[in-house]
Motif scaffolding. Structure first.
Motif, PDB file in Angstrom:
ATOM      1  N   ARG A  25       6.255 -42.584  26.305  1.00  0.00           N
ATOM      2  CA  ARG A  25       5.210 -43.453  25.807  1.00  0.00           C
ATOM      3  C   ARG A  25       5.786 -44.759  25.266  1.00  0.00           C
ATOM      4  O   ARG A  25       5.335 -45.843  25.624  1.00  0.00           O
ATOM      5  CB  ARG A  25       4.439 -42.741  24.703  1.00  0.00           C
ATOM      6  CG  ARG A  25       2.992 -42.542  25.036  1.00  0.00           C
ATOM      7  CD  ARG A  25       2.334 -41.636  24.025  1.00  0.00           C
ATOM      8  NE  ARG A  25       2.732 -41.955  22.663  1.00  0.00           N
ATOM      9  CZ  ARG A  25       2.747 -41.075  21.667  1.00  0.00           C
ATOM     10  NH1 ARG A  25       2.407 -39.840  21.889  1.00  0.00           N
ATOM     11  NH2 ARG A  25       3.117 -41.436  20.460  1.00  0.00           N
ATOM     12  N   SER A  26       6.792 -44.627  24.399  1.00  0.00           N
ATOM     13  CA  SER A  26       7.310 -45.852  23.781  1.00  0.00           C
ATOM     14  C   SER A  26       8.029 -46.703  24.818  1.00  0.00           C
ATOM     15  O   SER A  26       8.032 -47.925  24.733  1.00  0.00           O
ATOM     16  CB  SER A  26       8.231 -45.525  22.603  1.00  0.00           C
ATOM     17  OG  SER A  26       9.320 -44.778  23.046  1.00  0.00           O
ATOM     18  N   MET A  27       8.624 -46.049  25.835  1.00  0.00           N
ATOM     19  CA  MET A  27       9.275 -46.821  26.893  1.00  0.00           C
ATOM     20  C   MET A  27       8.239 -47.658  27.644  1.00  0.00           C
ATOM     21  O   MET A  27       8.419 -48.845  27.868  1.00  0.00           O
ATOM     22  CB  MET A  27      10.003 -45.860  27.840  1.00  0.00           C
ATOM     23  CG  MET A  27      10.889 -46.507  28.884  1.00  0.00           C
ATOM     24  SD  MET A  27      10.008 -46.891  30.409  1.00  0.00           S
ATOM     25  CE  MET A  27       9.948 -45.258  31.149  1.00  0.00           C
ATOM     26  N   MET A  28       7.139 -47.002  28.004  1.00  0.00           N
ATOM     27  CA  MET A  28       6.123 -47.709  28.800  1.00  0.00           C
ATOM     28  C   MET A  28       5.370 -48.732  27.967  1.00  0.00           C
ATOM     29  O   MET A  28       5.044 -49.810  28.448  1.00  0.00           O
ATOM     30  CB  MET A  28       5.130 -46.705  29.378  1.00  0.00           C
ATOM     31  CG  MET A  28       5.685 -45.953  30.546  1.00  0.00           C
ATOM     32  SD  MET A  28       4.413 -44.986  31.319  1.00  0.00           S
ATOM     33  CE  MET A  28       5.318 -44.357  32.717  1.00  0.00           C
ATOM     34  N   GLU A  29       5.084 -48.381  26.721  1.00  0.00           N
ATOM     35  CA  GLU A  29       4.277 -49.290  25.906  1.00  0.00           C
ATOM     36  C   GLU A  29       5.117 -50.420  25.324  1.00  0.00           C
ATOM     37  O   GLU A  29       4.578 -51.420  24.866  1.00  0.00           O
ATOM     38  CB  GLU A  29       3.563 -48.497  24.806  1.00  0.00           C
ATOM     39  CG  GLU A  29       2.498 -47.587  25.398  1.00  0.00           C
ATOM     40  CD  GLU A  29       1.947 -46.592  24.401  1.00  0.00           C
ATOM     41  OE1 GLU A  29       2.389 -46.607  23.242  1.00  0.00           O
ATOM     42  OE2 GLU A  29       1.073 -45.801  24.797  1.00  0.00           O
ATOM     43  N   HIS A  35       3.027 -51.072  30.515  1.00  0.00           N
ATOM     44  CA  HIS A  35       1.884 -50.522  29.795  1.00  0.00           C
ATOM     45  C   HIS A  35       0.599 -50.652  30.624  1.00  0.00           C
ATOM     46  O   HIS A  35      -0.108 -49.685  30.871  1.00  0.00           O
ATOM     47  CB  HIS A  35       1.747 -51.281  28.458  1.00  0.00           C
ATOM     48  CG  HIS A  35       0.780 -50.662  27.493  1.00  0.00           C
ATOM     49  ND1 HIS A  35       0.489 -51.238  26.295  1.00  0.00           N
ATOM     50  CD2 HIS A  35       0.035 -49.536  27.546  1.00  0.00           C
ATOM     51  CE1 HIS A  35      -0.392 -50.486  25.648  1.00  0.00           C
ATOM     52  NE2 HIS A  35      -0.681 -49.450  26.388  1.00  0.00           N
ATOM     53  N   MET A  36       0.336 -51.887  31.098  1.00  0.00           N
ATOM     54  CA  MET A  36      -0.927 -52.125  31.798  1.00  0.00           C
ATOM     55  C   MET A  36      -0.893 -51.704  33.263  1.00  0.00           C
ATOM     56  O   MET A  36      -1.894 -51.259  33.803  1.00  0.00           O
ATOM     57  CB  MET A  36      -1.289 -53.617  31.737  1.00  0.00           C
ATOM     58  CG  MET A  36      -1.617 -54.099  30.359  1.00  0.00           C
ATOM     59  SD  MET A  36      -2.229 -55.795  30.416  1.00  0.00           S
ATOM     60  CE  MET A  36      -3.988 -55.513  30.574  1.00  0.00           C
ATOM     61  N   LEU A  37       0.264 -51.875  33.883  1.00  0.00           N
ATOM     62  CA  LEU A  37       0.304 -51.719  35.339  1.00  0.00           C
ATOM     63  C   LEU A  37       0.882 -50.385  35.788  1.00  0.00           C
ATOM     64  O   LEU A  37       0.807 -50.039  36.955  1.00  0.00           O
ATOM     65  CB  LEU A  37       1.110 -52.860  35.966  1.00  0.00           C
ATOM     66  CG  LEU A  37       0.530 -54.252  35.673  1.00  0.00           C
ATOM     67  CD1 LEU A  37       1.504 -55.329  36.086  1.00  0.00           C
ATOM     68  CD2 LEU A  37      -0.802 -54.420  36.374  1.00  0.00           C
ATOM     69  N   LEU A  38       1.479 -49.624  34.857  1.00  0.00           N
ATOM     70  CA  LEU A  38       1.991 -48.321  35.258  1.00  0.00           C
ATOM     71  C   LEU A  38       1.313 -47.209  34.462  1.00  0.00           C
ATOM     72  O   LEU A  38       0.741 -46.285  35.036  1.00  0.00           O
ATOM     73  CB  LEU A  38       3.517 -48.264  35.063  1.00  0.00           C
ATOM     74  CG  LEU A  38       4.169 -47.005  35.636  1.00  0.00           C
ATOM     75  CD1 LEU A  38       3.980 -46.930  37.142  1.00  0.00           C
ATOM     76  CD2 LEU A  38       5.635 -46.953  35.295  1.00  0.00           C
ATOM     77  N   GLN A  39       1.317 -47.339  33.115  1.00  0.00           N
ATOM     78  CA  GLN A  39       0.749 -46.261  32.317  1.00  0.00           C
ATOM     79  C   GLN A  39      -0.762 -46.116  32.552  1.00  0.00           C
ATOM     80  O   GLN A  39      -1.254 -45.002  32.720  1.00  0.00           O
ATOM     81  CB  GLN A  39       1.020 -46.492  30.835  1.00  0.00           C
ATOM     82  CG  GLN A  39       0.792 -45.237  30.004  1.00  0.00           C
ATOM     83  CD  GLN A  39       0.667 -45.542  28.520  1.00  0.00           C
ATOM     84  OE1 GLN A  39      -0.012 -46.475  28.123  1.00  0.00           O
ATOM     85  NE2 GLN A  39       1.334 -44.741  27.722  1.00  0.00           N
ATOM     86  N   ALA A  92      -3.701 -50.440  20.304  1.00  0.00           N
ATOM     87  CA  ALA A  92      -3.203 -49.185  20.852  1.00  0.00           C
ATOM     88  C   ALA A  92      -1.746 -48.964  20.449  1.00  0.00           C
ATOM     89  O   ALA A  92      -1.256 -47.832  20.399  1.00  0.00           O
ATOM     90  CB  ALA A  92      -3.335 -49.173  22.370  1.00  0.00           C
ATOM     91  N   LEU A  93      -1.045 -50.048  20.157  1.00  0.00           N
ATOM     92  CA  LEU A  93       0.352 -49.933  19.753  1.00  0.00           C
ATOM     93  C   LEU A  93       0.494 -49.710  18.258  1.00  0.00           C
ATOM     94  O   LEU A  93       1.405 -49.042  17.799  1.00  0.00           O
ATOM     95  CB  LEU A  93       1.114 -51.218  20.122  1.00  0.00           C
ATOM     96  CG  LEU A  93       1.257 -51.487  21.604  1.00  0.00           C
ATOM     97  CD1 LEU A  93       1.867 -52.853  21.814  1.00  0.00           C
ATOM     98  CD2 LEU A  93       2.125 -50.429  22.248  1.00  0.00           C
ATOM     99  N   SER A  94      -0.429 -50.316  17.479  1.00  0.00           N
ATOM    100  CA  SER A  94      -0.241 -50.276  16.035  1.00  0.00           C
ATOM    101  C   SER A  94      -1.028 -49.145  15.373  1.00  0.00           C
ATOM    102  O   SER A  94      -0.762 -48.787  14.245  1.00  0.00           O
ATOM    103  CB  SER A  94      -0.641 -51.624  15.413  1.00  0.00           C
ATOM    104  OG  SER A  94      -1.979 -51.919  15.730  1.00  0.00           O
ATOM    105  N   ALA A 153       2.123 -58.090  19.960  1.00  0.00           N
ATOM    106  CA  ALA A 153       3.186 -57.092  20.004  1.00  0.00           C
ATOM    107  C   ALA A 153       4.182 -57.339  21.145  1.00  0.00           C
ATOM    108  O   ALA A 153       5.180 -56.645  21.253  1.00  0.00           O
ATOM    109  CB  ALA A 153       2.584 -55.704  20.126  1.00  0.00           C
ATOM    110  N   TYR A 154       3.902 -58.316  21.988  1.00  0.00           N
ATOM    111  CA  TYR A 154       4.770 -58.504  23.148  1.00  0.00           C
ATOM    112  C   TYR A 154       5.366 -59.905  23.221  1.00  0.00           C
ATOM    113  O   TYR A 154       4.797 -60.857  22.713  1.00  0.00           O
ATOM    114  CB  TYR A 154       3.979 -58.247  24.432  1.00  0.00           C
ATOM    115  CG  TYR A 154       3.600 -56.806  24.620  1.00  0.00           C
ATOM    116  CD1 TYR A 154       4.578 -55.840  24.804  1.00  0.00           C
ATOM    117  CD2 TYR A 154       2.279 -56.405  24.591  1.00  0.00           C
ATOM    118  CE1 TYR A 154       4.241 -54.523  24.972  1.00  0.00           C
ATOM    119  CE2 TYR A 154       1.925 -55.085  24.756  1.00  0.00           C
ATOM    120  CZ  TYR A 154       2.917 -54.150  24.951  1.00  0.00           C
ATOM    121  OH  TYR A 154       2.587 -52.840  25.114  1.00  0.00           O
ATOM    122  N   LEU A 155       6.500 -59.997  23.890  1.00  0.00           N
ATOM    123  CA  LEU A 155       7.154 -61.289  24.086  1.00  0.00           C
ATOM    124  C   LEU A 155       6.431 -62.074  25.184  1.00  0.00           C
ATOM    125  O   LEU A 155       5.745 -61.515  26.018  1.00  0.00           O
ATOM    126  CB  LEU A 155       8.615 -61.080  24.499  1.00  0.00           C
ATOM    127  CG  LEU A 155       9.480 -60.294  23.515  1.00  0.00           C
ATOM    128  CD1 LEU A 155      10.832 -59.974  24.119  1.00  0.00           C
ATOM    129  CD2 LEU A 155       9.659 -61.088  22.236  1.00  0.00           C
TER     130      LEU A 155
END
Lengths: 196, 203
Positions: A25-29, A35-39, A92-94, A153-155
């Motif tokens: 989970r943490s790897m994908m998110e 996160h969006m295109l695989l999970q 969803a991350l926090s 949460a993302y770069l």
């Protein structure tokens, strides 16, 4: 027949369990594109596979609520559109409750897709794809063009890749849809001709 | 009929959820949510210890009330190559405008570093010199205790995530603190001029 019926849900369950492993989970998110295109698609797939375990009786019962797949595809498109809202993605991350809801709703969207797609006609399918694909394009374009981070949460690089991926997927989806629109009638006509 | 009922239920749930997460269709991003939240709730500046570029320690909240000025805060780190530069030049312009209009007694600038491990007072002093900051207009500071950084960033709605090149990415905004010690507004770093008029004019 019986074999695929068991194999489907079993694969779905294994897929779901793998996706729920904290490290996975943490790897994908941790990566917006994954996160969006695989999970997301894998959760849909897990929901789809799990649903294949339903008995014919349950399906018949559900069909009463889902004439021509209308309710199911509406639900799936609402779920997909909701999780494309940048703030929903951040939350969803926090927030672990939101993350749990994300898992449940995406599984359900996969399930309703499986239950609805076959029975949905061209118009209902068109409504679904006509909602989801343009939304993906808009969100993808927004991520690519945005001068600042939209998801906190993302770069920015992540955002750019996720945006391009969404755009690519939406375009690919549209192409497949168009092909499916023009090709199957020919094929079924051939079969029809052969039968005659 | 049942299909219609199910569809309506899904639609209502979908609209409700979207409404909830977008604060009544007002915002799409976390950054917008934060800004709205700050201007509505007007949280107070946390009572934590900061250290300025001369090495002097002070309590943030108490200091704001003592100074009795409007405070414009940004968050930086001195190794920053991108956003902080923009913020820095924005603050330089603000400093110039404050001096031109003689607002030193009413408005003060504060740049807080979120990289206390690197940005000690000596580094901040050097950075302030590089920025041609005037000590009576523009203060540089960082947290005295790195453990208090989280609380500070949370109150000010700043998210800092390490990038993969030893730096940080962070949201750039100017946060306006009233003399009472309350956060009143968050603006982008290119829209501060009119607000300067508004705040000092109305005071």
């Amino acid at each position: 027949m019986n074999g695929t019926r068991k194999a489907g849900p079993r694969a779905g369950l294994i897929l779901l369990l793998v996706l729920a492993i904290p490290a996975v989970r943490s790897m994908m998110e941790g990566d917006m594109a994954l996160h969006m295109l695989l999970q997301f698609p894998l959760l849909l797939l897990a929901g789809w596979l799990l649903t294949q375990g339903l008995t014919e009786q349950t399906r018949a019962e559900l069909r009463k609520w889902n004439h021509a797949g209308i309710a199911g595809l509406l639900m799936a498109s609402l779920v997909l559109m909701f999780w494309m809202i940048p703030r929903a993605l951040d939350m969803a991350l926090s927030d672990s409750t939101v993350e749990l809801l994300k898992f449940i709703t995406l599984l359900m969207a996969g399930a309703t897709l499986e239950l609805s797609w076959q029975s949905a006609g061209l118009i209902v399918r068109g409504f679904f794809l006509g909602n989801v694909l343009p939304m993906m394009m808009v969100v993808g374009w927004l991520y690519v063009e945005a001068p600042v981070r939209i998801c906190s949460a993302y770069l920015t690089d992540d955002q750019l890749r996720a945006g391009s991926g969404l755009l690519a997927l939406a375009i690919a989806g549209s192409v497949v849809w168009l092909l499916a629109f023009f090709c199957p009638p020919i094929r079924s006509k051939e079969i029809h001709d052969e039968n005659q | 009929m049942r299909t219609a009922a199910a569809s309506v239920i899904f639609l209502v749930l979908g609209i409700w959820a979207t409404c909830a997460i977008t604060g009544g269709f007002e915002l799409l991003t976390t950054e917008q949510a934060r800004r709205l939240d700050i201007s509505r709730k007007q949280p107070a500046v946390p009572e934590i210890r900061l250290i300025d570029q001369s090495g002097q320690a002070f309590h943030f909240g108490a200091w704001v009330r003592e100074e009795n000025k409007f405070l414009i805060v940004d968050f930086i780190y001195t190794n920053c190559q991108s956003l902080c530069r923009a913020l820095g030049s924005e603050f330089q312009q603000l400093q110039q405008r404050i001096v031109e209009r003689g607002l030193q007694s009413r408005v003060h600038l504060l740049s807080v570093s979120f990289d206390p491990a690197h940005d000690n007072p000596a580094v901040l002093q050097q950075y302030a010199g590089h920025m041609q900051a005037m000590p009576d207009v523009w203060t540089f500071a960082t947290v005295g205790d790195a453990r208090e950084l989280d609380a500070l960033l949370r109150t000010f709605g700043v998210t800092v995530i390490p990038d993969r090149m030893g730096g940080f990415q962070h949201n750039a905004a100017l946060i306006w603190v009233a003399p009472s010690g309350k956060l009143v507004r968050v603006t982008d770093f290119d829209s501060s001029d009119s607000l300067l008029d508004e705040l000092t004019g109305s005071n």
